[in-house]
Scaffold this motif. Structure first.
Motif, PDB file in Angstrom:
ATOM      1  N   GLY A 225       7.911 -47.610 -63.311  1.00  0.00           N
ATOM      2  CA  GLY A 225       9.308 -48.084 -63.273  1.00  0.00           C
ATOM      3  C   GLY A 225      10.158 -47.130 -62.463  1.00  0.00           C
ATOM      4  N   ALA A 226      10.636 -46.083 -63.098  1.00  0.00           N
ATOM      5  CA  ALA A 226      11.416 -45.063 -62.378  1.00  0.00           C
ATOM      6  C   ALA A 226      11.432 -43.800 -63.224  1.00  0.00           C
ATOM      7  CB  ALA A 226      12.835 -45.549 -62.128  1.00  0.00           C
ATOM      8  N   ILE A 227      11.656 -42.695 -62.547  1.00  0.00           N
ATOM      9  CA  ILE A 227      11.626 -41.380 -63.190  1.00  0.00           C
ATOM     10  C   ILE A 227      12.935 -40.670 -62.906  1.00  0.00           C
ATOM     11  CG2 ILE A 227      10.486 -39.121 -63.163  1.00  0.00           C
ATOM     12  CD1 ILE A 227       8.721 -41.438 -64.218  1.00  0.00           C
TER      13      ILE A 227
ATOM     14  N   PRO B 257       9.313 -49.981 -57.859  1.00  0.00           N
ATOM     15  CA  PRO B 257      10.503 -50.326 -57.084  1.00  0.00           C
ATOM     16  C   PRO B 257      10.980 -49.099 -56.322  1.00  0.00           C
ATOM     17  CG  PRO B 257      11.038 -50.100 -59.421  1.00  0.00           C
ATOM     18  CD  PRO B 257       9.546 -50.037 -59.309  1.00  0.00           C
ATOM     19  N   VAL B 258      11.700 -49.335 -55.223  1.00  0.00           N
ATOM     20  CA  VAL B 258      12.226 -48.214 -54.428  1.00  0.00           C
ATOM     21  C   VAL B 258      13.315 -47.464 -55.204  1.00  0.00           C
ATOM     22  CG1 VAL B 258      13.602 -47.702 -52.344  1.00  0.00           C
ATOM     23  CG2 VAL B 258      11.625 -49.231 -52.195  1.00  0.00           C
ATOM     24  N   HIS B 259      14.003 -48.180 -56.074  1.00  0.00           N
ATOM     25  CA  HIS B 259      15.150 -47.580 -56.758  1.00  0.00           C
ATOM     26  C   HIS B 259      14.736 -46.539 -57.800  1.00  0.00           C
ATOM     27  CE1 HIS B 259      14.489 -49.913 -60.453  1.00  0.00           C
ATOM     28  NE2 HIS B 259      14.411 -51.021 -59.737  1.00  0.00           N
TER      29      HIS B 259
ATOM     30  N   LEU C 159      11.505 -33.742 -63.362  1.00  0.00           N
ATOM     31  CA  LEU C 159      10.648 -34.922 -63.527  1.00  0.00           C
ATOM     32  C   LEU C 159      10.258 -35.505 -62.165  1.00  0.00           C
ATOM     33  CD1 LEU C 159      12.594 -36.608 -66.457  1.00  0.00           C
ATOM     34  CD2 LEU C 159      10.378 -35.461 -66.612  1.00  0.00           C
ATOM     35  N   GLU C 160      11.189 -35.479 -61.238  1.00  0.00           N
ATOM     36  CA  GLU C 160      10.906 -36.049 -59.914  1.00  0.00           C
ATOM     37  C   GLU C 160       9.730 -35.306 -59.273  1.00  0.00           C
ATOM     38  OE1 GLU C 160      13.852 -35.275 -61.136  1.00  0.00           O
ATOM     39  OE2 GLU C 160      15.272 -36.912 -60.804  1.00  0.00           O
ATOM     40  N   ARG C 161       9.757 -33.974 -59.361  1.00  0.00           N
ATOM     41  CA  ARG C 161       8.675 -33.194 -58.772  1.00  0.00           C
ATOM     42  C   ARG C 161       7.462 -33.151 -59.707  1.00  0.00           C
ATOM     43  NH1 ARG C 161       9.490 -31.102 -54.207  1.00  0.00           N
ATOM     44  NH2 ARG C 161       7.301 -30.616 -54.381  1.00  0.00           N
TER      45      ARG C 161
ATOM     46  N   ILE D 215      19.353 -52.770 -53.496  1.00  0.00           N
ATOM     47  CA  ILE D 215      18.267 -51.923 -53.985  1.00  0.00           C
ATOM     48  C   ILE D 215      17.475 -52.610 -55.111  1.00  0.00           C
ATOM     49  CG2 ILE D 215      19.737 -50.701 -55.679  1.00  0.00           C
ATOM     50  CD1 ILE D 215      17.187 -48.905 -53.479  1.00  0.00           C
ATOM     51  N   GLY D 216      18.077 -53.585 -55.754  1.00  0.00           N
ATOM     52  CA  GLY D 216      17.377 -54.301 -56.830  1.00  0.00           C
ATOM     53  C   GLY D 216      16.283 -55.223 -56.320  1.00  0.00           C
ATOM     54  N   LEU D 217      16.143 -55.323 -54.994  1.00  0.00           N
ATOM     55  CA  LEU D 217      15.132 -56.222 -54.424  1.00  0.00           C
ATOM     56  C   LEU D 217      14.028 -55.475 -53.670  1.00  0.00           C
ATOM     57  CD1 LEU D 217      17.449 -59.006 -52.847  1.00  0.00           C
ATOM     58  CD2 LEU D 217      16.635 -58.804 -55.206  1.00  0.00           C
TER      59      LEU D 217
ATOM     60  N   PRO E 230      20.865 -44.428 -64.204  1.00  0.00           N
ATOM     61  CA  PRO E 230      21.472 -44.137 -65.514  1.00  0.00           C
ATOM     62  C   PRO E 230      22.807 -44.842 -65.716  1.00  0.00           C
ATOM     63  CG  PRO E 230      20.966 -42.100 -64.309  1.00  0.00           C
ATOM     64  CD  PRO E 230      20.597 -43.220 -63.403  1.00  0.00           C
ATOM     65  N   ASP E 231      23.479 -45.176 -64.606  1.00  0.00           N
ATOM     66  CA  ASP E 231      24.800 -45.820 -64.736  1.00  0.00           C
ATOM     67  C   ASP E 231      24.727 -47.228 -65.322  1.00  0.00           C
ATOM     68  OD1 ASP E 231      23.494 -46.566 -62.347  1.00  0.00           O
ATOM     69  OD2 ASP E 231      25.348 -46.880 -61.237  1.00  0.00           O
ATOM     70  N   ILE E 232      23.568 -47.866 -65.264  1.00  0.00           N
ATOM     71  CA  ILE E 232      23.472 -49.223 -65.837  1.00  0.00           C
ATOM     72  C   ILE E 232      22.342 -49.330 -66.870  1.00  0.00           C
ATOM     73  CG2 ILE E 232      24.524 -50.439 -63.869  1.00  0.00           C
ATOM     74  CD1 ILE E 232      21.586 -51.199 -63.035  1.00  0.00           C
TER      75      ILE E 232
HETATM   76  N1  LIG Z   1      10.989 -43.573 -57.678  1.00  0.00           N
HETATM   77  C1  LIG Z   1      11.772 -43.034 -58.574  1.00  0.00           C
HETATM   78  O1  LIG Z   1      11.415 -42.935 -59.743  1.00  0.00           O
HETATM   79  C2  LIG Z   1      13.114 -42.579 -58.163  1.00  0.00           C
HETATM   80  C3  LIG Z   1      13.842 -41.835 -59.042  1.00  0.00           C
HETATM   81  N2  LIG Z   1      15.128 -41.478 -58.738  1.00  0.00           N
HETATM   82  C4  LIG Z   1      15.860 -40.774 -59.789  1.00  0.00           C
HETATM   83  O2  LIG Z   1      16.673 -41.741 -60.489  1.00  0.00           O
HETATM   84  C5  LIG Z   1      17.869 -41.126 -60.944  1.00  0.00           C
HETATM   85  C6  LIG Z   1      19.091 -41.864 -60.447  1.00  0.00           C
HETATM   86  O3  LIG Z   1      19.130 -41.739 -59.032  1.00  0.00           O
HETATM   87  P1  LIG Z   1      20.204 -42.435 -58.089  1.00  0.00           P
HETATM   88  O4  LIG Z   1      20.345 -41.564 -56.920  1.00  0.00           O
HETATM   89  O5  LIG Z   1      21.403 -42.832 -58.887  1.00  0.00           O
HETATM   90  O6  LIG Z   1      19.474 -43.760 -57.532  1.00  0.00           O
HETATM   91  P2  LIG Z   1      19.211 -45.153 -58.234  1.00  0.00           P
HETATM   92  O7  LIG Z   1      18.340 -45.915 -57.317  1.00  0.00           O
HETATM   93  O8  LIG Z   1      18.705 -44.975 -59.610  1.00  0.00           O
HETATM   94  O9  LIG Z   1      20.656 -45.857 -58.327  1.00  0.00           O
HETATM   95  C7  LIG Z   1      21.492 -46.015 -57.190  1.00  0.00           C
HETATM   96  C8  LIG Z   1      22.459 -47.194 -57.446  1.00  0.00           C
HETATM   97  O10 LIG Z   1      21.709 -48.412 -57.395  1.00  0.00           O
HETATM   98  C9  LIG Z   1      21.859 -49.140 -58.599  1.00  0.00           C
HETATM   99  N3  LIG Z   1      20.557 -49.763 -58.921  1.00  0.00           N
HETATM  100  C10 LIG Z   1      19.346 -49.150 -58.875  1.00  0.00           C
HETATM  101  N4  LIG Z   1      18.388 -49.995 -59.251  1.00  0.00           N
HETATM  102  C11 LIG Z   1      18.984 -51.160 -59.545  1.00  0.00           C
HETATM  103  C12 LIG Z   1      18.482 -52.429 -59.995  1.00  0.00           C
HETATM  104  N5  LIG Z   1      17.194 -52.670 -60.201  1.00  0.00           N
HETATM  105  N6  LIG Z   1      19.392 -53.418 -60.200  1.00  0.00           N
HETATM  106  C13 LIG Z   1      20.699 -53.212 -59.965  1.00  0.00           C
HETATM  107  N7  LIG Z   1      21.216 -52.031 -59.541  1.00  0.00           N
HETATM  108  C14 LIG Z   1      20.373 -51.019 -59.335  1.00  0.00           C
HETATM  109  C15 LIG Z   1      22.282 -48.123 -59.654  1.00  0.00           C
HETATM  110  O11 LIG Z   1      22.964 -48.729 -60.711  1.00  0.00           O
HETATM  111  C16 LIG Z   1      23.107 -47.141 -58.829  1.00  0.00           C
HETATM  112  O12 LIG Z   1      24.428 -47.604 -58.730  1.00  0.00           O
HETATM  113  C17 LIG Z   1      17.795 -39.666 -60.468  1.00  0.00           C
HETATM  114  O13 LIG Z   1      17.272 -38.907 -61.525  1.00  0.00           O
HETATM  115  C18 LIG Z   1      16.825 -39.720 -59.306  1.00  0.00           C
HETATM  116  O14 LIG Z   1      16.178 -38.507 -59.051  1.00  0.00           O
HETATM  117  C19 LIG Z   1      15.734 -41.877 -57.579  1.00  0.00           C
HETATM  118  C20 LIG Z   1      15.040 -42.619 -56.682  1.00  0.00           C
HETATM  119  C21 LIG Z   1      13.660 -42.984 -56.870  1.00  0.00           C
END
Ligand SMILES: NC(=O)C1=CN([C@@H]2O[C@H](COP(=O)(O)OP(=O)(O)OC[C@H]3O[C@@H](n4cnc5c(N)ncnc54)[C@H](O)[C@@H]3O)[C@@H](O)[C@H]2O)C=CC1
Ligand SMILES: CC(C)CC(=O)C(=O)O
Ligand SMILES: [Mg+2]
Length: 345
Positions: free
Chosen positions: A73-75, A276-278, A85-87, A256-258, A282-284
């Protein structure tokens, strides 16, 4: 005879938990009845770190090796210092399993609104190097905490690492109708790494006479991602540039959700990982607002990688149909349910 798919699932942090649940629902609906998914969920991420101090224990890394693929999912979580955690988890996985091909398609699906003017025809793929560059952790600080503190973060680029990702990108370009490959770097300033990338790009190109090539400095590439995204077919670039460019690619293709990705180990020596790339957003997180589509498209990449080509196409078609008819606000699970219904229908 029934077949099985041994899947390691790492939901991770924040919205990772929410979107992976939907990805698994769609995966289950897409596979034929005779394929049994043996999914093992791994509790990795912020909660485990707070409970045990562990990010990715070697015993878990060993267990993960026994799977056909990993769905992540995401870290990352604000309660854990940035980078731990990222590293210690995500990059450790990518490096340990030699995920040197980080594949990130940038496609504007019909009916999806791009923030760009007109209706650009965007359909490219970024082949991002996944195991080298400035992400290797080659750095440190001197005179730490003083006003003369110095920090370094040295980019590692090996001829071996560049050649294998460049050759992969040429093969991909050669197999696509437009047969075009763009190298993105910054060889006007990063002359050591940049010239090595450029030289290898030209050398490997001799093997692919039908592929047309060009080169862009990364700053100029960001301009063309916005003003002329149609010009791109396959892009090959380093780990950091690819990370940044693919968030931009996501933004111009509907958000980014796509945006889906695959961390590929082409040899099959270790499981490839799809995510997913995202990030963990934490904001949502915890509000049912996350779009699970990026994870579902990552599931399609996972299926394709494991040879379930028809099932991958079915998932992508379901996403395309859903995107074409999107209206109103839906929760994470409502989007997942709609995709399950389309895949099953
Ligand atoms: N592959 C991974 O696990 C990744 C982890 N991170 C980590 O995630 C945490 C948050 O990082 P951010 O820089 O805020 O990037 P992020 O990608 O988590 O969020 C950036 C923006 O995109 C929105 N967003 C992200 N995914 C969404 C989705 N599926 N649907 C709707 N909106 C979405 C968020 O609400 C935020 O406003 C950090 O701890 C970062 O290191 C960041 C990028 C990749
Ligand atoms: C969180 C990182 C390790 C990397 C990242 O942002 C990515 O791979 O997209
Ligand atoms: Mg990123």
């Amino acid at each position: 005879m029934s077949r099985s798919l041994r899947l390691a699932v790492i939901p991770g942090d924040g919205i990772g938990q929410e979107v992976v649940a939907e990805g698994l629902k769609v995966l289950g609906a897409a596979l034929p009845a005779d394929v049994k998914v043996e999914a093992t969920e791994y509790d990795l991420g912020a909660r485990r770190y707070h409970r045990t101090g562990e990010t990715l224990p070697d015993s878990v890394l060993e267990e993960l090796k026994g799977h056909d693929a990993i769905l992540l999912g995401a870290i990352g979580d604000p309660s854990v210092p940035s980078g731990v955690l990222e590293r210690g988890l995500l990059l450790k996985l990518r490096f340990a399993f030699d995920h040197h091909i980080n594949l990130r398609p940038g496609k504007l699906f019909p009916g999806v609104k791009s923030p760009l003017a007109g209706e650009p025809d965007i359909d490219f793929v970024v082949v991002r190097e996944g195991t080298e560059g400035p992400y290797v952790g080659n750095g440190g600080t001197l005179r730490t905490g003083t006003e003369h503190e110095v920090a370094t973060e040295v980019s590692l680029n090996t001829a071996y690492g560049i050649e294998r990702v460049v050759r992969d990108a040429y093969r991909r370009a050669d197999s696509r109708p437009r047969k075009k490959l763009t190298l993105v770097h910054k060889n006007n300033v990063l002359v050591h790494a940049g010239h090595l990338w450029t030289r290898i790009f030209q050398q490997v190109g001799q093997e692919f006479p039908e592929v047309t090539t060009d080169y862009l400095h990364v700053d100029a590439a960001t301009i063309f991602f916005v003003t002329q995204p149609e010009r791109f077919d396959v892009i090959v670039t380093d780990n950091l540039f690819g990370d940044i460019l693919t968030d931009l690619a996501a933004a111009v293709t509907g958000g980014i959700g796509l945006a889906a990705s695959g961390n590929i180990n082409p040899s099959g020596d270790f499981p490839s990982m799809f995510e997913p790339v995202h990030g963990s957003a934490p904001d949502i997180a915890g509000q049912g607002k996350a779009d699970p589509t990026a994870t579902v498209l990552s599931v399609a990449m996972l299926l394709e990688h494991l040879g379930f080509t028809a099932e991958a196409a079915k998932v992508e078609a379901a996403v395309a149909a859903d995107l074409a008819e999107r209206a109103g606000v839906r929760s994470t699970s409502q989007v997942g349910d709609a995709l399950v219904a389309r895949v099953s229908g």
